[in-house]
Design a protein around this motif. Structure first.
Motif, PDB file in Angstrom:
ATOM      1  N   THR A  19       0.810  -1.223   0.000  1.00 21.01           N
ATOM      2  CA  THR A  19       0.000   0.000   0.000  1.00 21.01           C
ATOM      3  C   THR A  19       0.841   1.269   0.000  1.00 21.01           C
ATOM      4  OG1 THR A  19      -0.167  -0.157   2.404  1.00 21.01           O
ATOM      5  CG2 THR A  19      -1.972  -1.124   1.114  1.00 21.01           C
ATOM      6  N   SER A  20       2.156   1.131   0.195  1.00 24.97           N
ATOM      7  CA  SER A  20       3.035   2.298   0.151  1.00 24.97           C
ATOM      8  C   SER A  20       4.475   1.831  -0.037  1.00 24.97           C
ATOM      9  CB  SER A  20       2.927   3.118   1.440  1.00 24.97           C
ATOM     10  OG  SER A  20       3.431   2.373   2.530  1.00 24.97           O
ATOM     11  N   MET A  21       5.317   2.796  -0.381  1.00 20.22           N
ATOM     12  CA  MET A  21       6.744   2.534  -0.515  1.00 20.22           C
ATOM     13  C   MET A  21       7.483   3.816  -0.130  1.00 20.22           C
ATOM     14  SD  MET A  21       8.763   0.780  -3.712  1.00 20.22           S
ATOM     15  CE  MET A  21       8.153   1.922  -4.945  1.00 20.22           C
ATOM     16  N   PRO A  22       8.544   3.715   0.682  1.00 20.07           N
ATOM     17  CA  PRO A  22       9.293   4.924   1.055  1.00 20.07           C
ATOM     18  C   PRO A  22       9.787   5.688  -0.183  1.00 20.07           C
ATOM     19  CG  PRO A  22       9.967   3.066   2.405  1.00 20.07           C
ATOM     20  CD  PRO A  22       9.077   2.512   1.326  1.00 20.07           C
ATOM     21  N   ALA A  23      10.009   6.982  -0.022  1.00 21.13           N
ATOM     22  CA  ALA A  23      10.303   7.887  -1.134  1.00 21.13           C
ATOM     23  C   ALA A  23      11.485   7.473  -2.010  1.00 21.13           C
ATOM     24  CB  ALA A  23      10.524   9.294  -0.607  1.00 21.13           C
ATOM     25  N   ASN A  24      12.589   7.066  -1.453  1.00 20.04           N
ATOM     26  CA  ASN A  24      13.760   6.733  -2.266  1.00 20.04           C
ATOM     27  C   ASN A  24      14.026   5.234  -2.280  1.00 20.04           C
ATOM     28  OD1 ASN A  24      14.459   9.355  -3.214  1.00 20.04           O
ATOM     29  ND2 ASN A  24      15.084   9.817  -1.138  1.00 20.04           N
ATOM     30  N   SER A  25      12.951   4.470  -2.194  1.00 20.27           N
ATOM     31  CA  SER A  25      13.043   3.019  -2.259  1.00 20.27           C
ATOM     32  C   SER A  25      12.361   2.540  -3.525  1.00 20.27           C
ATOM     33  CB  SER A  25      12.355   2.385  -1.045  1.00 20.27           C
ATOM     34  OG  SER A  25      13.045   2.711   0.130  1.00 20.27           O
ATOM     35  N   GLY A  26      12.759   1.351  -3.954  1.00 20.97           N
ATOM     36  CA  GLY A  26      12.158   0.781  -5.143  1.00 20.97           C
ATOM     37  C   GLY A  26      12.449  -0.701  -5.220  1.00 20.97           C
ATOM     38  N   MET A  27      12.176  -1.266  -6.389  1.00 20.91           N
ATOM     39  CA  MET A  27      12.466  -2.672  -6.627  1.00 20.91           C
ATOM     40  C   MET A  27      13.177  -2.796  -7.963  1.00 20.91           C
ATOM     41  SD  MET A  27      10.016  -6.035  -6.550  1.00 20.91           S
ATOM     42  CE  MET A  27       9.996  -6.067  -4.756  1.00 20.91           C
ATOM     43  N   LEU A  28      14.333  -3.466  -7.922  1.00 25.73           N
ATOM     44  CA  LEU A  28      15.107  -3.721  -9.132  1.00 25.73           C
ATOM     45  C   LEU A  28      14.844  -5.145  -9.579  1.00 25.73           C
ATOM     46  CD1 LEU A  28      17.269  -2.719 -11.174  1.00 25.73           C
ATOM     47  CD2 LEU A  28      18.958  -3.855  -9.696  1.00 25.73           C
ATOM     48  N   PHE A  29      14.329  -5.279 -10.784  1.00 23.30           N
ATOM     49  CA  PHE A  29      14.099  -6.586 -11.396  1.00 23.30           C
ATOM     50  C   PHE A  29      15.323  -6.928 -12.235  1.00 23.30           C
ATOM     51  CE2 PHE A  29      10.066  -4.844 -10.337  1.00 23.30           C
ATOM     52  CZ  PHE A  29       9.253  -5.923 -10.010  1.00 23.30           C
ATOM     53  N   VAL A  30      15.876  -8.096 -11.993  1.00 21.17           N
ATOM     54  CA  VAL A  30      17.062  -8.550 -12.714  1.00 21.17           C
ATOM     55  C   VAL A  30      16.712  -9.851 -13.424  1.00 21.17           C
ATOM     56  CG1 VAL A  30      19.486  -9.202 -12.533  1.00 21.17           C
ATOM     57  CG2 VAL A  30      18.548  -7.517 -10.946  1.00 21.17           C
ATOM     58  N   PHE A  31      16.919  -9.864 -14.729  1.00 24.02           N
ATOM     59  CA  PHE A  31      16.617 -11.047 -15.545  1.00 24.02           C
ATOM     60  C   PHE A  31      17.906 -11.709 -16.012  1.00 24.02           C
ATOM     61  CE2 PHE A  31      13.014  -8.216 -15.808  1.00 24.02           C
ATOM     62  CZ  PHE A  31      11.926  -9.068 -15.653  1.00 24.02           C
TER      63      PHE A  31
END
Length: 153
Positions: A65-77
């Motif tokens: 429902t939320s994500m901190p401002a300078n956070s994310g998810m890196l998808f690596v294939f």
């Protein structure tokens, strides 16, 4: 002028809520089960959860429902390809940057929550970085910007 002495007990009472908050935030991070890495895009630091297994990539940021401002998810294939993304069961709007092996952003797409539209790279890529909606545009991070700290495959 008052002489201020704070007892050990008062210090504990004062800082206990902050300690508990920090513990719960750390616990929330651990509960994802995903490792995090630090990336940089221009001058900006990013704490990115690493989705580098088929299961982690499949779940992604669904149901959050939320994500901190300078956070994310890196998808690596494992291989460069036209890896497309959609937002089914994803409750927060996101921006996605498709990133080439040399770290350059190929293209950036804005994605609405709970939609099934495909968002695809304009070239075959191995990396995709999801951040909160408009994170890239608000920082004037555009295609051609280099993202550093990517894991090597």
């Amino acid at each position: 002028m008052h002489n201020m002495l704070i007892s050990k007990n008062n210090l504990i009472k004062l800082f206990a809520p902050l300690i508990l908050l920090g513990s719960s935030l750390a616990l929330a991070q651990v509960n994802t089960g995903l490792p995090t890495i630090e990336l940089k895009a221009g001058i900006y630091r990013i704490q990115a959860e690493l989705a580098d297994t088929p299961k982690a990539r499949e779940v992604g940021l669904m149901n959050r429902t939320s994500m901190p401002a300078n956070s994310g998810m890196l998808f690596v294939f494992e291989r460069k390809a036209g890896h497309c993304f959609w937002m089914n069961n994803t409750k927060i709007p996101l921006s996605i940057a498709f990133i080439a092996d040399d770290g350059k952003i190929v293209n950036i797409e804005e994605m609405q929550a709970e939609t099934t539209n495909n968002h695809c790279p304009k070239a075959a890529v191995r990396y995709a970085l999801e951040m909160n909606k408009q994170w890239f545009s608000e920082r004037v991070i555009v295609p051609g910007t280099v993202v550093t700290g990517l894991p090597k495959r």
